[in-house]
Scaffold this active site. Structure first.
Site, PDB file in Angstrom:
ATOM      1  N   LYS A 152      -5.801 -51.426  25.248  1.00  0.00           N
ATOM      2  CA  LYS A 152      -5.735 -52.772  25.809  1.00  0.00           C
ATOM      3  C   LYS A 152      -7.056 -53.525  25.600  1.00  0.00           C
ATOM      4  CE  LYS A 152      -1.576 -52.382  27.858  1.00  0.00           C
ATOM      5  NZ  LYS A 152      -1.205 -51.063  27.304  1.00  0.00           N
ATOM      6  N   ASP A 153      -8.172 -52.798  25.514  1.00  0.00           N
ATOM      7  CA  ASP A 153      -9.468 -53.458  25.278  1.00  0.00           C
ATOM      8  C   ASP A 153      -9.485 -54.221  23.958  1.00  0.00           C
ATOM      9  OD1 ASP A 153     -10.641 -52.462  27.608  1.00  0.00           O
ATOM     10  OD2 ASP A 153     -11.448 -50.685  26.607  1.00  0.00           O
TER      11      ASP A 153
END
Ligand SMILES: *Cc1c(COP(=O)(O)O)cnc(C)c1O
Length: 513
Positions: free
Chosen positions: A115-116
């Site tokens: 998700k980063d």
């Protein structure tokens, strides 16, 4: 010329630019924004990325998509997004783990999960977009991002929005319903514009409460009048989260060519552990742009609605219940980003019909032509809980390379479905993010087995030490996770489930009460 965005259901004719689509999030009428055309690139364009630092790759791909941010400014934002908060300067490195099987590591960011890749980037463009619209007078308020999370998304969103101008973020998680590591990661979050609340209830209760707050006109008015804030969700259907996910597929192909894993122009297959269909959709767009990706291998866990859909052409959740798995970020019933793929294959009329069927009958069936088009490049399979843990153990024994349970689902599917092409297996989390299940795997236990008594009562970091020493020298714990026991807990408020609980928590936070 700036690229414009269309609505998958063709109910919204506003045709926003990139920054406008990022702020709006979802189209009026419930559809999703898609680019009006997909840029075509040559093999030389793709290969040219190999010589650039990752941030410049991002700025270049964004320029191919004609984002309406000045090129020099866009590069500045990309440099801030993919800077020294990553523990590998390659950002998204590719490693050939066994001959012909290349792993794309998407977990070198601050929260150790994929998700980063989007959430370190999107908030910068979001904040930039707000500033642009405030300057031209088309927007008055700053934004409050409300997130309901079952664990990982909340932390990645907090880390991405922390201290971003023109934004605040409040995250709601089920009290007692996330792992101790996930709770620790969230309640120790730094930043002056962030808040984290436990909710007495499960994830569905959190989500329902946040959604109700969104739709409460009185609450929206209160925010506007008292705090000059509008609400946003910044969720995974926001185009601002998808564009960064196209970049790493173009980048990975260039890397593979440079490393000698594939000859320029020869095809690869890509295997992605899939939940909401956002990550694999990035690969679809890269393929449409001209990156030599032949097949997309869609890997599911026991929540295998996508595998069934790809096999049959019918998406059916009418009789499905949610299964708990060691890969919780793929536990999903409605895979929202699939709508974008269906739009590109069949157009807005079909999408409208199928999405109506899905909401009314909990199922839809695509037509033969669309099904055949899809089957020409998309293949799916799914992996049981026990098999995913067994895969972790087997790969570790054979190669010393340790993977998390999400990546294990993709690895197993890639092995089953691989043909003659090199396969890019997408790795979406560092193993340490899911330390307990990785330890179970290494010990030959099952997902629902208790850990042996010697591990009971260990703190999250201490448990990771135990896994690392079981796994041997190549298993390194990311610094942020290794040090988490020592961080002070900033947030301890637990609120009641329901709209009132969420709204009262936000009001109290914003007024300092
Ligand atoms: C979110 C997530 C996924 C699923 O990605 P989608 O874009 O929802 O398909 C897979 N693995 C991990 C670790 C994730 O956090």
């Amino acid at each position: 010329m700036a690229m414009r965005y269309l609505d998958t259901r063709d109910l919204d004719s506003s045709r926003p630019t990139f920054t406008e689509a990022v702020v709006k999030g979802i189209a009026h009428g419930g559809g999703l924004y898609v680019p009006e055309r997909i840029p075509a690139v040559t093999l030389e364009d793709v290969l040219s990325l190999a010589d650039l630092p990752y941030a410049e790759r991002v700025a270049r791909v964004f320029a191919w998509f004609e984002v309406d941010v000045q090129p020099a400014r866009s590069l500045e934002l990309a440099r801030a997004a993919y800077g020294d908060q990553w523990d590998d300067e390659r950002i998204a490195p590719v490693e050939e783990v066994v001959p012909g099987m290349h792993v794309l590591e998407l977990w070198h960011g601050p929260t150790s999960a994929f998700k980063d890749m989007a959430l370190q980037c999107m908030p910068l463009y979001f904040s930039e977009a707000i500033a642009m619209q405030q300057q031209t007078g088309t927007l008055e308020d700053d934004f409050l991002v409300l997130v309901a999370t079952s664990g990982d998304t909340g932390k990645a969103a907090l880390e991405g929005f922390a201290d971003r101008e023109h934004t605040r973020i409040a995250v709601f998680y089920p009290h007692g319903g996330v792992s101790e590591m996930q709770r620790k990661q969230m309640v120790t979050q730094r930043g002056s514009n962030v808040a984290v609340f436990g909710v007495r209830g499960n994830f569905d209760d959190c989500q329902a409460a946040v959604k109700a707050a969104f739709n409460d006109a009185g609450f929206n008015r209160w925010l506007h009048e008292n705090a000059h804030l509008a609400l946003s969700s910044a969720n995974s259907i926001n185009w601002g989260r998808l564009l960064p996910q196209i970049v790493y597929y173009v980048s990975a192909y260039a890397e593979m060519v440079r490393q000698g894993g594939v000859v320029l122009g020869r095809p690869i297959d890509v295997c992605v552990p899939t939940g909401n269909f956002g990550n694999i959709l990035g690969a679809y767009y890269a393929r449409r742009m001209g990156v030599p990706i032949e097949r997309l291998l869609c890997a599911s866990n026991e929540n295998n609605v996508l595998a069934d859909f790809i096999a049959t052409g019918t998406y059916d959740i009418s009789a499905r219940t949610f299964v708990t798995t060691p890969s919780p970020s793929m536990d999903i019933l409605v895979s929202s980003n699939l709508e974008r793929l269906l739009y590109h294959l069949a157009g807005p009329e079909s999408v409208r019909e199928w999405m109506r069927d899905l909401s009314e009958q909990k199922r839809f069936r695509i037509d033969r032509d669309t099904f055949h088009q899809m089957r020409a490049f998309l293949v799916g399979d799914w992996v049981s809980n026990d098999d995913s843990l067994a895969t972790i153990k087997r790969l570790h024994q054979e190669t010393g390379y340790l993977i998390d349970p999400h990546t294990a689902v993709a690895w197993e599917v890639a092995e089953r479905l691989r043909g003659d092409n090199p396969v890019l297996v997408v790795s979406t989390a560092h193993w340490a993010k899911f330390g307990a299940d990785v330890l179970r795997a290494l010990l030959g236990l099952r997902h629902d087995d208790e850990l042996p008594p010697e591990y009971a009562g260990r703190t999250p970091s201490a448990l990771l030490d135990a896994v690392a020493s079981t796994a041997g020298p190549r298993a390194r714990v990311p610094q942020a996770l290794a040090e988490i026991d020592a961080l002070p807990e900033r947030f301890s408020t637990v609120v009641n489930a329901g709209r009132e609980g969420v709204e009262a928590a936000v009001r109290a936070w914003l007024t300092g009460a």
